[in-house]
Write a protein that holds these residues in place. Structure first.
Motif, PDB file in Angstrom:
ATOM      1  N   LEU A  82     -22.778 -30.909  -6.327  1.00  0.00           N
ATOM      2  CA  LEU A  82     -24.183 -30.512  -6.228  1.00  0.00           C
ATOM      3  C   LEU A  82     -25.024 -31.648  -5.656  1.00  0.00           C
ATOM      4  O   LEU A  82     -25.861 -31.436  -4.777  1.00  0.00           O
ATOM      5  CB  LEU A  82     -24.712 -30.093  -7.598  1.00  0.00           C
ATOM      6  N   VAL A  83     -24.792 -32.867  -6.148  1.00  0.00           N
ATOM      7  CA  VAL A  83     -25.547 -34.018  -5.642  1.00  0.00           C
ATOM      8  C   VAL A  83     -25.181 -34.279  -4.181  1.00  0.00           C
ATOM      9  O   VAL A  83     -26.040 -34.634  -3.373  1.00  0.00           O
ATOM     10  CB  VAL A  83     -25.293 -35.261  -6.515  1.00  0.00           C
ATOM     11  N   LEU A  84     -23.917 -34.074  -3.814  1.00  0.00           N
ATOM     12  CA  LEU A  84     -23.489 -34.283  -2.433  1.00  0.00           C
ATOM     13  C   LEU A  84     -24.088 -33.263  -1.473  1.00  0.00           C
ATOM     14  O   LEU A  84     -24.372 -33.579  -0.322  1.00  0.00           O
ATOM     15  CB  LEU A  84     -21.960 -34.211  -2.339  1.00  0.00           C
ATOM     16  N   VAL A  85     -24.268 -32.021  -1.935  1.00  0.00           N
ATOM     17  CA  VAL A  85     -24.733 -30.950  -1.058  1.00  0.00           C
ATOM     18  C   VAL A  85     -26.216 -31.081  -0.750  1.00  0.00           C
ATOM     19  O   VAL A  85     -26.654 -30.790   0.359  1.00  0.00           O
ATOM     20  CB  VAL A  85     -24.436 -29.570  -1.701  1.00  0.00           C
ATOM     21  N   ALA A 115     -29.048 -43.343  -7.533  1.00  0.00           N
ATOM     22  CA  ALA A 115     -28.897 -42.007  -8.119  1.00  0.00           C
ATOM     23  C   ALA A 115     -28.251 -41.017  -7.167  1.00  0.00           C
ATOM     24  O   ALA A 115     -27.753 -39.983  -7.606  1.00  0.00           O
ATOM     25  CB  ALA A 115     -30.262 -41.478  -8.569  1.00  0.00           C
ATOM     26  N   VAL A 116     -28.229 -41.317  -5.872  1.00  0.00           N
ATOM     27  CA  VAL A 116     -27.594 -40.409  -4.916  1.00  0.00           C
ATOM     28  C   VAL A 116     -26.369 -41.010  -4.235  1.00  0.00           C
ATOM     29  O   VAL A 116     -25.638 -40.292  -3.557  1.00  0.00           O
ATOM     30  CB  VAL A 116     -28.594 -39.926  -3.844  1.00  0.00           C
ATOM     31  N   LEU A 117     -26.104 -42.298  -4.413  1.00  0.00           N
ATOM     32  CA  LEU A 117     -24.990 -42.936  -3.701  1.00  0.00           C
ATOM     33  C   LEU A 117     -23.735 -43.140  -4.546  1.00  0.00           C
ATOM     34  O   LEU A 117     -22.769 -43.714  -4.062  1.00  0.00           O
ATOM     35  CB  LEU A 117     -25.448 -44.280  -3.124  1.00  0.00           C
ATOM     36  N   TRP A 118     -23.714 -42.668  -5.774  1.00  0.00           N
ATOM     37  CA  TRP A 118     -22.550 -42.853  -6.634  1.00  0.00           C
ATOM     38  C   TRP A 118     -21.473 -41.803  -6.399  1.00  0.00           C
ATOM     39  O   TRP A 118     -20.337 -41.956  -6.840  1.00  0.00           O
ATOM     40  CB  TRP A 118     -22.967 -42.804  -8.107  1.00  0.00           C
ATOM     41  N   TYR A 120     -19.605 -40.657  -3.840  1.00  0.00           N
ATOM     42  CA  TYR A 120     -18.372 -40.925  -3.100  1.00  0.00           C
ATOM     43  C   TYR A 120     -17.390 -41.724  -3.949  1.00  0.00           C
ATOM     44  O   TYR A 120     -16.191 -41.452  -3.941  1.00  0.00           O
ATOM     45  CB  TYR A 120     -18.693 -41.651  -1.792  1.00  0.00           C
ATOM     46  N   LEU A 121     -17.910 -42.697  -4.687  1.00  0.00           N
ATOM     47  CA  LEU A 121     -17.028 -43.482  -5.548  1.00  0.00           C
ATOM     48  C   LEU A 121     -16.474 -42.622  -6.683  1.00  0.00           C
ATOM     49  O   LEU A 121     -15.313 -42.767  -7.064  1.00  0.00           O
ATOM     50  CB  LEU A 121     -17.755 -44.694  -6.123  1.00  0.00           C
ATOM     51  N   ALA A 122     -17.273 -41.705  -7.209  1.00  0.00           N
ATOM     52  CA  ALA A 122     -16.785 -40.844  -8.286  1.00  0.00           C
ATOM     53  C   ALA A 122     -15.604 -40.005  -7.813  1.00  0.00           C
ATOM     54  O   ALA A 122     -14.597 -39.880  -8.521  1.00  0.00           O
ATOM     55  CB  ALA A 122     -17.911 -39.929  -8.789  1.00  0.00           C
ATOM     56  N   ARG A 123     -15.691 -39.465  -6.619  1.00  0.00           N
ATOM     57  CA  ARG A 123     -14.573 -38.672  -6.087  1.00  0.00           C
ATOM     58  C   ARG A 123     -13.352 -39.548  -5.827  1.00  0.00           C
ATOM     59  O   ARG A 123     -12.223 -39.134  -6.078  1.00  0.00           O
ATOM     60  CB  ARG A 123     -15.009 -37.943  -4.818  1.00  0.00           C
ATOM     61  N   LEU A 124     -13.572 -40.749  -5.331  1.00  0.00           N
ATOM     62  CA  LEU A 124     -12.474 -41.674  -5.061  1.00  0.00           C
ATOM     63  C   LEU A 124     -11.774 -42.099  -6.351  1.00  0.00           C
ATOM     64  O   LEU A 124     -10.538 -42.091  -6.443  1.00  0.00           O
ATOM     65  CB  LEU A 124     -13.011 -42.901  -4.317  1.00  0.00           C
ATOM     66  N   ILE A 125     -12.535 -42.444  -7.372  1.00  0.00           N
ATOM     67  CA  ILE A 125     -11.961 -42.890  -8.641  1.00  0.00           C
ATOM     68  C   ILE A 125     -11.290 -41.724  -9.353  1.00  0.00           C
ATOM     69  O   ILE A 125     -10.246 -41.895  -9.996  1.00  0.00           O
ATOM     70  CB  ILE A 125     -13.040 -43.540  -9.528  1.00  0.00           C
ATOM     71  N   ARG A 126     -11.831 -40.545  -9.239  1.00  0.00           N
ATOM     72  CA  ARG A 126     -11.172 -39.366  -9.815  1.00  0.00           C
ATOM     73  C   ARG A 126      -9.770 -39.215  -9.237  1.00  0.00           C
ATOM     74  O   ARG A 126      -8.798 -39.026  -9.963  1.00  0.00           O
ATOM     75  CB  ARG A 126     -11.983 -38.111  -9.543  1.00  0.00           C
ATOM     76  N   GLY A 127      -9.656 -39.301  -7.928  1.00  0.00           N
ATOM     77  CA  GLY A 127      -8.347 -39.189  -7.287  1.00  0.00           C
ATOM     78  C   GLY A 127      -7.403 -40.303  -7.702  1.00  0.00           C
ATOM     79  O   GLY A 127      -6.209 -40.071  -7.941  1.00  0.00           O
ATOM     80  N   THR A 128      -7.928 -41.499  -7.826  1.00  0.00           N
ATOM     81  CA  THR A 128      -7.112 -42.635  -8.262  1.00  0.00           C
ATOM     82  C   THR A 128      -6.624 -42.431  -9.686  1.00  0.00           C
ATOM     83  O   THR A 128      -5.449 -42.677  -9.997  1.00  0.00           O
ATOM     84  CB  THR A 128      -7.921 -43.945  -8.151  1.00  0.00           C
ATOM     85  N   PHE A 129      -7.510 -41.973 -10.564  1.00  0.00           N
ATOM     86  CA  PHE A 129      -7.117 -41.743 -11.957  1.00  0.00           C
ATOM     87  C   PHE A 129      -6.123 -40.592 -12.080  1.00  0.00           C
ATOM     88  O   PHE A 129      -5.209 -40.652 -12.907  1.00  0.00           O
ATOM     89  CB  PHE A 129      -8.348 -41.489 -12.830  1.00  0.00           C
ATOM     90  N   LEU A 130      -6.299 -39.545 -11.271  1.00  0.00           N
ATOM     91  CA  LEU A 130      -5.327 -38.452 -11.300  1.00  0.00           C
ATOM     92  C   LEU A 130      -3.944 -38.962 -10.896  1.00  0.00           C
ATOM     93  O   LEU A 130      -2.926 -38.554 -11.470  1.00  0.00           O
ATOM     94  CB  LEU A 130      -5.762 -37.318 -10.368  1.00  0.00           C
ATOM     95  N   SER A 131      -3.909 -39.863  -9.942  1.00  0.00           N
ATOM     96  CA  SER A 131      -2.635 -40.446  -9.514  1.00  0.00           C
ATOM     97  C   SER A 131      -2.061 -41.366 -10.587  1.00  0.00           C
ATOM     98  O   SER A 131      -0.859 -41.328 -10.870  1.00  0.00           O
ATOM     99  CB  SER A 131      -2.850 -41.224  -8.212  1.00  0.00           C
ATOM    100  N   LEU A 132      -2.906 -42.179 -11.189  1.00  0.00           N
ATOM    101  CA  LEU A 132      -2.437 -43.117 -12.211  1.00  0.00           C
ATOM    102  C   LEU A 132      -1.938 -42.408 -13.463  1.00  0.00           C
ATOM    103  O   LEU A 132      -1.048 -42.913 -14.150  1.00  0.00           O
ATOM    104  CB  LEU A 132      -3.551 -44.101 -12.589  1.00  0.00           C
ATOM    105  N   ARG A 133      -2.500 -41.248 -13.782  1.00  0.00           N
ATOM    106  CA  ARG A 133      -2.072 -40.500 -14.976  1.00  0.00           C
ATOM    107  C   ARG A 133      -0.593 -40.170 -14.945  1.00  0.00           C
ATOM    108  O   ARG A 133       0.033 -40.019 -15.979  1.00  0.00           O
ATOM    109  CB  ARG A 133      -2.839 -39.180 -15.098  1.00  0.00           C
ATOM    110  N   GLU A 134      -0.053 -40.021 -13.754  1.00  0.00           N
ATOM    111  CA  GLU A 134       1.340 -39.610 -13.599  1.00  0.00           C
ATOM    112  C   GLU A 134       2.313 -40.789 -13.580  1.00  0.00           C
ATOM    113  O   GLU A 134       3.518 -40.582 -13.503  1.00  0.00           O
ATOM    114  CB  GLU A 134       1.496 -38.797 -12.301  1.00  0.00           C
ATOM    115  N   ARG A 135       1.813 -41.997 -13.652  1.00  0.00           N
ATOM    116  CA  ARG A 135       2.683 -43.174 -13.594  1.00  0.00           C
ATOM    117  C   ARG A 135       3.374 -43.394 -14.933  1.00  0.00           C
ATOM    118  O   ARG A 135       2.878 -43.020 -16.002  1.00  0.00           O
ATOM    119  CB  ARG A 135       1.857 -44.417 -13.228  1.00  0.00           C
ATOM    120  N   GLU A 136       4.525 -44.053 -14.879  1.00  0.00           N
ATOM    121  CA  GLU A 136       5.364 -44.220 -16.071  1.00  0.00           C
ATOM    122  C   GLU A 136       4.702 -45.087 -17.140  1.00  0.00           C
ATOM    123  O   GLU A 136       4.848 -44.823 -18.333  1.00  0.00           O
ATOM    124  CB  GLU A 136       6.712 -44.849 -15.677  1.00  0.00           C
TER     125      GLU A 136
END
Length: 174
Positions: A82-85, A115-118, A120-136
């Motif tokens: 919503l903030v991105l759109v 308040a409007v520039l956060w 891109y980082l939120a989407r990037l960190i979400r993807g990083t955390f989703l990847s890290l969740r699967e690590r051993e």
């Protein structure tokens, strides 16, 4: 370290560059080099505050979305979308109108930008955390019963520092 302040009237009007005034003076007598230094200092303060606030917000929202997944992820990412759109210029115009009495204050300008520039980082960190969740090593932490806070603070955020630092640096440049 400079002999003139940005608001000081020097008594020399509309002069060209010289050793005494490297950028010259304006028609009122202000030293232009002092004004450029003042503007640069304000721009740097604004950029650093925007980077810090946007990085903290983006990291917190992205980390929560990527770690907890499910409805938390869906809600946080829809809010991020919503903030991105919404066009940034529209947000800035509305907030500038609401904060018009504080218009000359760099602090409020920085908070509005953060308040409007956060997003891109939120989407990037979400993807990083989703990847890290699967690590051993994360699965091993869950297996020994580590708390969510321990897993996030001791393992996931340190492993996500690369993208966080790069994005914070790019936010200063933006």
């Amino acid at each position: 370290f400079w002999g003139y302040s940005f608001g000081q009237i020097t008594g020399q009007f509309a002069t060209g560059p010289s050793l005494q005034h490297p950028f010259g003076t304006d028609t009122i007598g202000h030293d232009l080099f002092a004004q450029v230094m003042q503007g640069t200092a304000t721009s740097m303060k604004t950029a650093l505050l925007v980077a810090v606030v946007a990085t903290v917000l983006g990291t917190l929202i992205g980390a929560a979305a990527g770690y907890y997944r499910g409805w938390v992820d869906a809600a946080l990412m829809r809010f991020t979308d919503l903030v991105l759109v919404i066009p940034v210029i529209a947000i800035l115009l509305v907030l500038a109108n609401g904060l018009s009495n504080l218009a000359g204050n760099w602090f409020w300008t920085a908070l509005v930008l953060a308040a409007v520039l956060w997003t891109y980082l939120a989407r990037l960190i979400r993807g990083t955390f989703l990847s890290l969740r699967e690590r051993e090593f994360i699965e091993a932490e869950w297996a020994i019963g580590a708390s969510d806070a321990r897993i996030i603070l001791r393992h996931m955020i340190p492993n996500a520092m690369g993208p966080i630092v790069v994005n914070a640096t790019l936010t200063v440049a933006n």
